[in-house]
Design a protein around this motif. Structure first.
Motif, PDB file in Angstrom:
ATOM      1  N   LEU A 118      38.528 -19.938  56.328  1.00 17.93           N
ATOM      2  CA  LEU A 118      37.868 -18.997  55.424  1.00 17.93           C
ATOM      3  C   LEU A 118      38.365 -19.129  53.988  1.00 17.93           C
ATOM      4  O   LEU A 118      37.546 -19.126  53.070  1.00 17.93           O
ATOM      5  N   PRO A 119      39.673 -19.270  53.742  1.00 22.49           N
ATOM      6  CA  PRO A 119      40.115 -19.411  52.347  1.00 22.49           C
ATOM      7  C   PRO A 119      39.491 -20.619  51.631  1.00 22.49           C
ATOM      8  O   PRO A 119      39.247 -20.564  50.433  1.00 22.49           O
ATOM      9  N   GLU A 120      39.195 -21.702  52.363  1.00 22.81           N
ATOM     10  CA  GLU A 120      38.545 -22.863  51.744  1.00 22.81           C
ATOM     11  C   GLU A 120      37.130 -22.514  51.301  1.00 22.81           C
ATOM     12  O   GLU A 120      36.688 -22.947  50.240  1.00 22.81           O
ATOM     13  N   PRO A 155      41.257 -15.526  47.553  1.00 19.60           N
ATOM     14  CA  PRO A 155      41.338 -14.608  48.694  1.00 19.60           C
ATOM     15  C   PRO A 155      41.991 -13.272  48.367  1.00 19.60           C
ATOM     16  O   PRO A 155      41.594 -12.239  48.904  1.00 19.60           O
ATOM     17  N   ALA A 156      42.965 -13.261  47.455  1.00 22.21           N
ATOM     18  CA  ALA A 156      43.655 -12.012  47.112  1.00 22.21           C
ATOM     19  C   ALA A 156      42.802 -11.096  46.248  1.00 22.21           C
ATOM     20  O   ALA A 156      43.136  -9.926  46.079  1.00 22.21           O
ATOM     21  N   SER A 157      41.696 -11.598  45.702  1.00 22.17           N
ATOM     22  CA  SER A 157      40.879 -10.768  44.816  1.00 22.17           C
ATOM     23  C   SER A 157      39.568 -10.319  45.445  1.00 22.17           C
ATOM     24  O   SER A 157      38.707  -9.789  44.754  1.00 22.17           O
ATOM     25  N   VAL A 158      39.416 -10.549  46.750  1.00 21.39           N
ATOM     26  CA  VAL A 158      38.194 -10.135  47.430  1.00 21.39           C
ATOM     27  C   VAL A 158      38.527  -9.395  48.720  1.00 21.39           C
ATOM     28  O   VAL A 158      39.621  -9.527  49.262  1.00 21.39           O
ATOM     29  N   VAL A 159      37.561  -8.628  49.185  1.00 21.50           N
ATOM     30  CA  VAL A 159      37.617  -8.014  50.507  1.00 21.50           C
ATOM     31  C   VAL A 159      36.552  -8.714  51.329  1.00 21.50           C
ATOM     32  O   VAL A 159      35.410  -8.863  50.879  1.00 21.50           O
ATOM     33  N   VAL A 160      36.926  -9.178  52.528  1.00 20.23           N
ATOM     34  CA  VAL A 160      35.994  -9.908  53.377  1.00 20.23           C
ATOM     35  C   VAL A 160      35.771  -9.141  54.669  1.00 20.23           C
ATOM     36  O   VAL A 160      36.725  -8.700  55.317  1.00 20.23           O
ATOM     37  N   SER A 185      45.995 -11.407  54.801  1.00 21.66           N
ATOM     38  CA  SER A 185      46.735 -12.224  55.769  1.00 21.66           C
ATOM     39  C   SER A 185      45.879 -12.560  56.991  1.00 21.66           C
ATOM     40  O   SER A 185      45.994 -13.651  57.544  1.00 21.66           O
ATOM     41  N   GLN A 186      45.021 -11.653  57.418  1.00 20.85           N
ATOM     42  CA  GLN A 186      44.127 -11.949  58.541  1.00 20.85           C
ATOM     43  C   GLN A 186      43.115 -13.025  58.176  1.00 20.85           C
ATOM     44  O   GLN A 186      42.770 -13.864  59.001  1.00 20.85           O
TER      45      GLN A 186
END
Length: 78
Positions: free
Chosen positions: A30-32, A41-46, A56-57
């Motif tokens: 997912l991070p890719e 990834p640290a600036s979004v909510v998924v 972290s998940q």
């Protein structure tokens, strides 16, 4: 009833990101995908298949055919 998108090629996974179908490599982390979308990834909510993920998940998620993602940019300010 809406038509389903055609299936993804065998080495790809068809995922839906914010309502839009997208082909990605099967098993892509997912991070890719987030990086390919220009997101950190640290600036979004998924939300992955209906479940909100912590940062972290999200690092453990590998994308599979049929996954549904909602990605929302976190905005700080006052």
């Amino acid at each position: 009833m809406a038509d389903s998108p055609p299936p993804a090629p065998p080495s790809a996974a068809r995922v839906v990101v914010n309502g839009a179908a997208r082909d990605v490599p099967a098993g892509q982390p997912l991070p890719e995908l987030l990086a390919a979308l220009g997101l950190r990834p640290a600036s979004v909510v998924v939300e992955h298949n209906g479940a909100a993920l912590t940062t972290s998940q999200s690092t453990a998620v590998r994308l599979a055919d049929g996954d549904v993602l909602e990605v929302v940019r976190a905005v700080a300010g006052g």
